[in-house]
Design an enzyme around this catalytic site. Structure first.
Site, PDB file in Angstrom:
ATOM      1  N   LYS A  29       6.555  20.289 -11.704  1.00 24.04           N
ATOM      2  CA  LYS A  29       7.638  19.445 -12.204  1.00 24.04           C
ATOM      3  C   LYS A  29       8.921  20.128 -12.199  1.00 24.04           C
ATOM      4  O   LYS A  29       9.834  19.435 -11.912  1.00 24.04           O
ATOM      5  CB  LYS A  29       6.948  19.094 -13.774  1.00 24.04           C
ATOM      6  CG  LYS A  29       6.045  17.988 -13.766  1.00 24.04           C
ATOM      7  CD  LYS A  29       6.404  16.765 -13.010  1.00 24.04           C
ATOM      8  CE  LYS A  29       5.396  15.686 -13.307  1.00 24.04           C
ATOM      9  NZ  LYS A  29       6.096  14.227 -12.623  1.00 24.04           N
ATOM     10  N   ASP A  64       0.883  -1.093   0.039  1.00 29.76           N
ATOM     11  CA  ASP A  64       0.088   0.102  -0.044  1.00 29.76           C
ATOM     12  C   ASP A  64       0.763   1.425  -0.066  1.00 29.76           C
ATOM     13  O   ASP A  64       1.724   1.368   0.773  1.00 29.76           O
ATOM     14  CB  ASP A  64      -0.697   0.202   1.371  1.00 29.76           C
ATOM     15  CG  ASP A  64      -1.790  -0.970   1.181  1.00 29.76           C
ATOM     16  OD1 ASP A  64      -1.962  -1.870   0.319  1.00 29.76           O
ATOM     17  OD2 ASP A  64      -2.620  -1.246   2.160  1.00 29.76           O
ATOM     18  N   TYR A 105       0.819  22.775 -13.492  1.00 25.40           N
ATOM     19  CA  TYR A 105       1.475  21.439 -13.492  1.00 25.40           C
ATOM     20  C   TYR A 105       2.998  21.621 -13.803  1.00 25.40           C
ATOM     21  O   TYR A 105       3.722  20.897 -13.170  1.00 25.40           O
ATOM     22  CB  TYR A 105       0.957  20.531 -14.813  1.00 25.40           C
ATOM     23  CG  TYR A 105       1.596  19.238 -14.885  1.00 25.40           C
ATOM     24  CD1 TYR A 105       1.381  18.173 -14.245  1.00 25.40           C
ATOM     25  CD2 TYR A 105       2.322  19.368 -16.196  1.00 25.40           C
ATOM     26  CE1 TYR A 105       2.052  16.753 -14.832  1.00 25.40           C
ATOM     27  CE2 TYR A 105       3.074  18.053 -16.443  1.00 25.40           C
ATOM     28  CZ  TYR A 105       3.009  17.168 -15.894  1.00 25.40           C
ATOM     29  OH  TYR A 105       3.609  15.922 -16.233  1.00 25.40           O
TER      30      TYR A 105
END
Length: 251
Positions: A161, A64, A157
């Site tokens: 990055k 997990d 975004y």
């Protein structure tokens, strides 16, 4: 350890259900004896990914993993490495999101920043300490060409990055001489579930093409690659375009 042919024996895939992570797993599974730790949210998607890698010949352990649960990352990484060394750790998780929502909706913006920047920093610190103690191993960090010069069309975004990219480049420098190293990967547009329904950009590639480039780079000891390689020249050119002209470009 990574053998003389550049083949890892144990691979940790963080975000292991992504198309690129699975393509990488399949690529390395061409050689016998690969052990894959598939770290992702539990569910049918992870089960299918694990079965796919087992069918390709790998032994798979499902774990997990929640990217935004940064408090759990130190114990998770140490626990995974307790039984065997990590030859290659792939940081493959991330979100693209809706470009316009990402800068106008507080929750969306914070979530994108947490998944694309905070969480990679969290696991990067944990992995670096572990691999440095091992004295070997590679962290493969998936950045994006979007971080080279942030564009108006997807700046939330791209900014996340850019931060992630800078952190892992610095981490690679910090690990020099320890035996551990970092490979930063800057793909362009990749045909995956994440980009489904979007118009492909020029020089777009498949997940398999990215995987081939990464496996070659891991074997050869590279610390930074662009996929495809031509994106390096394109983005280097765009980086130096004056802002007044840059905002007029259809990108």
């Amino acid at each position: 350890m990574i053998n003389a042919l550049g083949q890892p024996q144990t691979v940790l895939l963080l975000g292991g259900t992504s198309d690129i992570a699975l393509a990488l797993g399949r690529s390395w599974a061409r050689q016998p004896g690969l052990y894959v730790v598939l770290a992702a949210r539990p569910g049918t998607r992870r089960e299918a990914a694990a079965e796919e890698l087992r069918s390709a010949g790998a032994e798979v352990e499902e774990v997990d993993f929640e990217a935004t649960d940064t408090a759990a990352h130190p114990a998770l990484i140490e626990g995974l490495a307790a039984g065997r060394d990590i030859d290659v750790a792939v940081v493959a998780f991330g979100v693209l999101g809706d470009e316009e929502q990402a800068w106008q909706d507080h929750d969306a913006a914070v979530h994108l920043a947490e998944v694309n920047y905070v969480a990679p920093v969290s696991v990067g610190v944990c992995l670096a300490q572990r691999l440095r103690r091992q004295g070997h191993g590679v962290i493969v960090a998936f950045s994006s060409v979007a971080g080279e010069r942030v564009r108006r069309s997807n700046f939330a975004y791209g900014a996340s990055k850019a931060g992630m990219d800078g952190f892992y480049l610095g981490l690679g420098e910090a690990l020099r001489g320890s035996g551990a190293r970092v490979l930063v990967v800057r793909p362009g547009f990749v045909h995956t579930k994440m980009t489904a329904g979007r118009a492909p950009a020029p020089l777009s590639v498949t997940a398999e093409q990215v995987a081939d480039a990464v496996t070659e780079a891991v074997a050869s000891g590279d610390d930074l690659i662009w996929v495809p390689g031509a994106m390096r020249g394109v983005m280097s050119g765009l980086r130096h375009v004056p802002r007044a002209l840059f905002r007029r470009l259809p990108i």
